[in-house]
Design an enzyme around this catalytic site. Structure first.
Site, mmCIF file in Angstrom:
data_model
loop_
_atom_site.group_PDB
_atom_site.id
_atom_site.type_symbol
_atom_site.label_atom_id
_atom_site.label_comp_id
_atom_site.label_asym_id
_atom_site.label_seq_id
_atom_site.Cartn_x
_atom_site.Cartn_y
_atom_site.Cartn_z
ATOM 1 N N PHE A 40 -2.118 3.620 -12.323
ATOM 2 C CA PHE A 40 -2.709 4.585 -12.159
ATOM 3 C C PHE A 40 -1.898 5.960 -11.939
ATOM 4 C CE2 PHE A 40 -5.295 8.612 -11.607
ATOM 5 C CZ PHE A 40 -6.293 8.617 -12.765
ATOM 6 N N ASP A 77 4.900 5.898 -7.093
ATOM 7 C CA ASP A 77 3.693 6.706 -7.115
ATOM 8 C C ASP A 77 3.080 6.430 -5.643
ATOM 9 O OD1 ASP A 77 1.370 8.076 -7.353
ATOM 10 O OD2 ASP A 77 1.131 7.570 -9.355
ATOM 11 N N LYS A 82 -2.920 13.940 -2.903
ATOM 12 C CA LYS A 82 -4.190 13.550 -1.916
ATOM 13 C C LYS A 82 -3.988 13.877 -0.394
ATOM 14 C CE LYS A 82 -5.935 9.918 -4.987
ATOM 15 N NZ LYS A 82 -6.939 10.545 -5.460
#
Ligand code: PLP
Length: 383
Positions: free
Chosen positions: A124, A207, A236
């Site tokens: 993702f 990532d 995040k």
């Protein structure tokens, strides 16, 4: 009637949340919840940390905004702190994880003069067009995808090697797959990927939007696997809840990018950078990476033996609790009991991403509530 275009944002929980502190959240009715979800794995430092609140409010009063066309001291300080913390050379601030991956993909294409990307099945990377094209589950949702992406099974080094050739700009991978359910790669895999990519002149983009900035008890998850990526993206937790993310890269990659080839109005905004600076200071000064590790140890000890729990895996304050049944109804039951947990694309996995400051007593309460939920027989096919 709500004017929010809610159906674009995904599934909604029932409570309306109005306040939070540390690992606690309160809803509009005054009900208390332990936050084992971290707001999509964001708040490693906990909600409303006084030092973080002070840094943002002070920056808001001093210089609330100035775009990257002019230097502001806090931006330089935050970049230096973030590079020192992660061991990367250069930093470009953006606003979200997806945007960090867009920058990474663009820079990898520029640095190599190539277009093809190798990405992982079940990976993702975000919902913007380039990141979406490299995101296994949703890649065809808004077809045609942008750019050529070759997907290979996560953890399969031979498949990565077979997908690599002189047209490949980069391999993009999460070191540990988050949305897929905190899925670890086999030993030596990430190292093998770096080696294989470099052999054909391709870059490696790690990532780390979910796995990085202490979530796994290390500044970057890549460090746990002994690699330094050419490009790492973080988001995040890096702003402790303030919307900010960054593309980090080596000097060699940075040297290939020319002024004006990429840009953003809000990236590196003073308040965002104040949030990054405060977050990194809190992580270091409060030893939160070590505390994150103790969260995993405690969760494993408390939840591992609950009947119905098949496996507990992960590291730091990032845990997949694998159940013998669909996790969705169990998560809803825990929510009713005042405990917030996440799920994942693996239907049997409860995903925990609490603040590192979550107390042991909360983990015990989670274990008790989970034991209660799992005492009910599994309903075949429930989701
Ligand atoms: N990359 C990873 C690994 C993620 O987990 C996410 C979000 O969940 C993203 C990228 C996208 O980040 P954002 O939602 O901030 O765009």
């Amino acid at each position: 009637m709500s004017h929010l275009l809610d159906n674009l944002g995904g599934a909604k929980w029932e409570p309306t949340f109005i306040s939070g502190e540390g690992a606690l959240v309160w809803d509009v009715g005054g009900r208390t919840y332990w936050d084992f979800y971290g707001g999509h794995a964001v708040t490693l430092i906990g909600l409303g940390h006084p030092r973080w609140v002070h840094a943002i409010t002070e920056q808001a009063a001093e210089l609330s905004f100035f775009t990257a066309v002019g230097d502001v001291p806090v931006r330089g300080r935050a970049a230096t702190k973030l590079c020192d913390f992660t061991g990367m050379d250069r930093c470009f601030f953006v606003n979200s994880g997806a945007e960090a991956n867009e920058a990474a993909l663009k820079v990898a294409r520029k640095a190599t003069g190539r277009g093809t990307i190798v990405a992982m099945e079940n990976g993702f990377h975000g919902r913007t067009m380039g990141a979406l094209g490299a995101t296994w589950k949703y890649r065809n949702q808004h077809a045609p995808a942008h750019g050529e992406v070759r997907f290979v099974p996560f953890g399969d080094l031979e498949a990565v090697r077979a997908a690599l050739d002189a047209t490949v700009a980069a391999v993009i991978t999460e070191p540990v797959q988050g949305m897929a359910g905190v899925v670890m790669p086999p030993d030596g895999w990430l190292e093998g990927v770096v080696h294989a990519a470099h052999e054909v002149g391709a870059l490696v983009i790690a990532d780390e939007v979910q796995s990085g900035i202490g979530r796994m008890g290390a500044p970057l998850a890549s460090h746990l696997f002994g690699i330094t990526p050419d490009i790492a993206t973080v988001g995040k937790g890096v702003g402790g809840g303030f919307p900010v993310a960054a593309m980090l890269c080596t000097d060699a990659v940075a040297a290939t990018v020319l002024p004006g080839e990429h840009g953003t109005t809000f990236g590196g905004a003073p308040m965002a950078c104040a949030a990054v600076e405060a977050t990194l200071d809190i992580l270091v000064d409060q030893d939160l990476l070590v505390k994150a590790d103790s969260v995993f140890a405690e969760v494993e000890a408390q939840l591992g033996s609950v009947p119905g729990v098949v496996d507990v895996r992960g590291a730091g304050a990032w845990v997949a609790v694998v159940l013998d049944r669909p996790a969705g109804p169990v998560a809803a039951g825990l929510r009713r009991a005042g405990i917030l947990v996440g799920t994942s694309t693996d239907p049997a996995v409860l995903r925990l991403a609490p603040p590192a400051v979550v107390p042991v007593v909360a983990i015990r309460m989670l274990a008790d509530a989970l034991a209660y939920e799992l005492a009910a027989p599994a309903i075949e096919g429930a989701a």
